[in-house]
Every structure is written in C-alpha cells, then in structure tokens.
Write a protein that holds these residues in place. Structure first.
Motif, short mmCIF file in Angstrom:
data_model
loop_
_atom_site.label_atom_id
_atom_site.label_comp_id
_atom_site.label_asym_id
_atom_site.label_seq_id
_atom_site.Cartn_x
_atom_site.Cartn_y
_atom_site.Cartn_z
N ILE A 120 0.81 -1.22 0.00
CA ILE A 120 0.00 0.00 0.00
C ILE A 120 0.84 1.27 0.00
O ILE A 120 0.30 2.37 -0.01
CB ILE A 120 -1.03 0.02 1.15
N GLY A 121 2.15 1.13 -0.03
CA GLY A 121 3.03 2.29 -0.16
C GLY A 121 3.32 3.03 1.13
O GLY A 121 3.66 4.21 1.11
N GLU A 122 3.22 2.36 2.25
CA GLU A 122 3.55 2.98 3.53
C GLU A 122 5.03 2.77 3.83
O GLU A 122 5.71 1.98 3.17
CB GLU A 122 2.72 2.35 4.66
N LYS A 123 5.52 3.45 4.86
CA LYS A 123 6.90 3.24 5.30
C LYS A 123 7.03 1.81 5.79
O LYS A 123 6.16 1.29 6.50
CB LYS A 123 7.27 4.22 6.39
N VAL A 128 -1.43 -2.99 -10.13
CA VAL A 128 -2.82 -3.22 -9.73
C VAL A 128 -3.38 -1.87 -9.27
O VAL A 128 -2.75 -1.17 -8.49
CB VAL A 128 -2.90 -4.23 -8.57
N ARG A 129 -4.53 -1.53 -9.76
CA ARG A 129 -5.14 -0.27 -9.35
C ARG A 129 -5.66 -0.39 -7.93
O ARG A 129 -6.53 -1.20 -7.64
CB ARG A 129 -6.30 0.08 -10.29
N LEU A 130 -5.11 0.44 -7.06
CA LEU A 130 -5.57 0.46 -5.67
C LEU A 130 -6.66 1.53 -5.53
O LEU A 130 -6.42 2.69 -5.83
CB LEU A 130 -4.42 0.81 -4.72
N PRO A 131 -7.84 1.14 -5.08
CA PRO A 131 -8.90 2.14 -4.89
C PRO A 131 -8.57 3.07 -3.74
O PRO A 131 -7.86 2.70 -2.82
CB PRO A 131 -10.14 1.31 -4.59
N GLU A 177 10.63 -5.62 -3.47
CA GLU A 177 10.57 -4.90 -4.75
C GLU A 177 9.50 -5.48 -5.67
O GLU A 177 8.81 -4.74 -6.35
CB GLU A 177 11.94 -4.91 -5.44
N GLU A 178 9.37 -6.78 -5.70
CA GLU A 178 8.35 -7.40 -6.54
C GLU A 178 6.95 -7.02 -6.06
O GLU A 178 6.05 -6.76 -6.86
CB GLU A 178 8.52 -8.92 -6.55
N ILE A 179 6.76 -6.97 -4.75
CA ILE A 179 5.46 -6.59 -4.19
C ILE A 179 5.15 -5.14 -4.54
O ILE A 179 4.03 -4.82 -4.95
CB ILE A 179 5.43 -6.83 -2.67
#
Length: 123
Positions: free
Chosen positions: A93-96, A119-122, A110-112
């Motif tokens: 989800i792009g958090e620290k 994938v489009r995150l709503p 990195e793969e995640i």
C-alpha cells in the motif's frame, strides 16, 4: 485463508494481508508462490487466480474472497521463516516499511511494490 491457498496443488506458499477498502473497510490481497511445475503463463496465471479466489469464497464465504491473488517468486520472511505480513502490507500500500533488519530476503519487497503499481488500488 492461507491454508486454503496452499491446499491447491500448484501453490507452495501463501500470505494474506488486509488493505484499506472504501466499501468493506478492509479487503484481502493474497500473495502466492507457485510450485516449480506450475503454469506461469499469462492466461494460466489468470485462470489460477480466479480458481484460488473461488476456493476461498467456497470455503469461507463470498465476503472473505480475496480482491486479488498475486503470484510472486518470494514472500518476505525473517531468518526463522516467519512471514512478515506487516512489511508485505506496507510495501503493497506504499507505507513506510519500518524496521526490515530481520528480513532474510529484502529483495522480495521490490516485486510486491511493482505488483502494487500494476494493480489499481482504490482510494
């Protein structure tokens, strides 16, 4: 959840995380490592993801069906082979990420991150 995924003949390991969802509050995203002889082709991967979602829905109910089933080469783990779901979730989800010093395989993040960007995150 994870035991249902690994019960499939083509899945060797799995990790499930909850991500924010504007409707449900939280939705499931599952990461699976396929066995070496599994079908990695595009259409085979799509069909397998659908099959795994259906298996979870059948066993646990439609409300718990994963939003996504993503296939990865490795899942972030500690040296004791414990899956680091907190770190998987943060990367997705792009958090620290926080403290990753205990990770045995930091390259798996990195793969995640790459999959999350595909994938489009709503909101």
């Amino acid at each position: 959840m994870e035991s249902i995924l690994v019960a499939h003949s083509q899945v060797s390991e799995a990790a499930a995380i909850g991500i924010p969802d504007s409707i449900k509050g939280e939705a499931l995203v599952c990461f699976c490592i396929l066995k070496k002889d599994a079908n990695w082709s595009g259409s085979g991967r799509i069909a397998l993801a659908a099959e795994l979602k259906e298996s979870v829905a059948r066993d646990l109910g439609k409300a718990l069906a994963p939003r996504e089933v993503l296939f990865v080469a490795d899942i972030p783990k500690t040296r004791n082979a414990k899956v680091m779901r907190r770190v998987v979730r943060a990367a997705y989800i792009g958090e620290k990420l926080g403290d990753t010093s205990a990770l045995e395989n930091p390259g798996s993040l990195e793969e995640i991150k790459r999959l999350a960007s595909e994938v489009r995150l709503p909101a």
